[in-house]
Design a protein around this motif. Structure first.
Motif, short mmCIF file in Angstrom:
data_model
loop_
_atom_site.label_atom_id
_atom_site.label_comp_id
_atom_site.label_asym_id
_atom_site.label_seq_id
_atom_site.Cartn_x
_atom_site.Cartn_y
_atom_site.Cartn_z
N UNK A 68 44.99 16.58 51.11
CA UNK A 68 46.41 16.71 50.82
C UNK A 68 46.87 18.04 51.39
N UNK A 69 47.68 17.97 52.43
CA UNK A 69 48.20 19.16 53.08
C UNK A 69 49.49 19.58 52.36
N UNK A 70 49.43 20.73 51.70
CA UNK A 70 50.53 21.22 50.87
C UNK A 70 51.57 21.94 51.71
N UNK A 71 51.11 22.78 52.64
CA UNK A 71 52.03 23.53 53.50
C UNK A 71 51.37 23.78 54.84
N UNK A 72 52.19 24.02 55.85
CA UNK A 72 51.69 24.34 57.17
C UNK A 72 51.33 23.09 57.96
N UNK A 73 50.40 23.28 58.91
CA UNK A 73 49.97 22.15 59.73
C UNK A 73 48.52 22.30 60.15
N UNK A 74 47.92 21.16 60.46
CA UNK A 74 46.54 21.11 60.93
C UNK A 74 46.47 20.15 62.10
N UNK A 75 45.47 20.37 62.93
CA UNK A 75 45.15 19.42 63.98
C UNK A 75 43.95 18.62 63.50
N UNK A 76 44.07 17.30 63.58
CA UNK A 76 43.02 16.39 63.14
C UNK A 76 42.44 15.72 64.38
N UNK A 77 41.13 15.82 64.57
CA UNK A 77 40.45 15.28 65.73
C UNK A 77 39.53 14.14 65.33
N UNK A 78 39.54 13.07 66.14
CA UNK A 78 38.54 12.00 66.04
C UNK A 78 37.72 12.07 67.32
N UNK A 79 36.87 11.08 67.56
CA UNK A 79 36.08 11.06 68.79
C UNK A 79 36.97 11.01 70.04
N UNK A 80 38.13 10.37 69.94
CA UNK A 80 38.96 10.13 71.13
C UNK A 80 40.40 10.61 71.02
N UNK A 81 40.84 11.02 69.84
CA UNK A 81 42.25 11.36 69.64
C UNK A 81 42.41 12.71 68.93
N UNK A 82 43.64 13.28 69.07
CA UNK A 82 44.01 14.48 68.34
C UNK A 82 45.39 14.23 67.76
N UNK A 83 45.57 14.56 66.47
CA UNK A 83 46.84 14.36 65.78
C UNK A 83 47.30 15.68 65.17
#
Length: 75
Positions: free
Chosen positions: A30-45
């Motif tokens: 649960x992201x409360x504030x700010x931002x993160x980059x989420x990586x899988x084997x083939x994608x980045x979100x």
């Protein structure tokens, strides 16, 4: 017997959790504030607060922080 692990994290911009990895349990972020980059084997979100991510067991992933506060529940 049940198992869970709840963590509260405040991470500065540039925080990198390391290489891609998997778990044998569910992970809820649960992201409360700010931002993160989420990586899988083939994608980045790019994930911006407020957001809830549900990662199933054995999903390959990693996070990098652009400055955020998050709660992680592992079950």
């Amino acid at each position: 017997m049940s198992y869970y692990n709840l963590k509260h994290k405040i991470q500065p911009a540039g925080h990198n959790m390391g290489p891609l990895h998997t778990h044998d349990f569910f992970e809820l972020e649960f992201l409360v504030s700010g931002e993160r980059l989420y990586f899988t084997k083939t994608e980045m979100y790019k994930i911006q607060a407020p957001a809830l991510l549900v990662l199933p067991p054995d999903s390959t992933h990693k996070f990098e922080s652009n400055g955020c506060e998050a709660y992680t529940l592992q079950v």
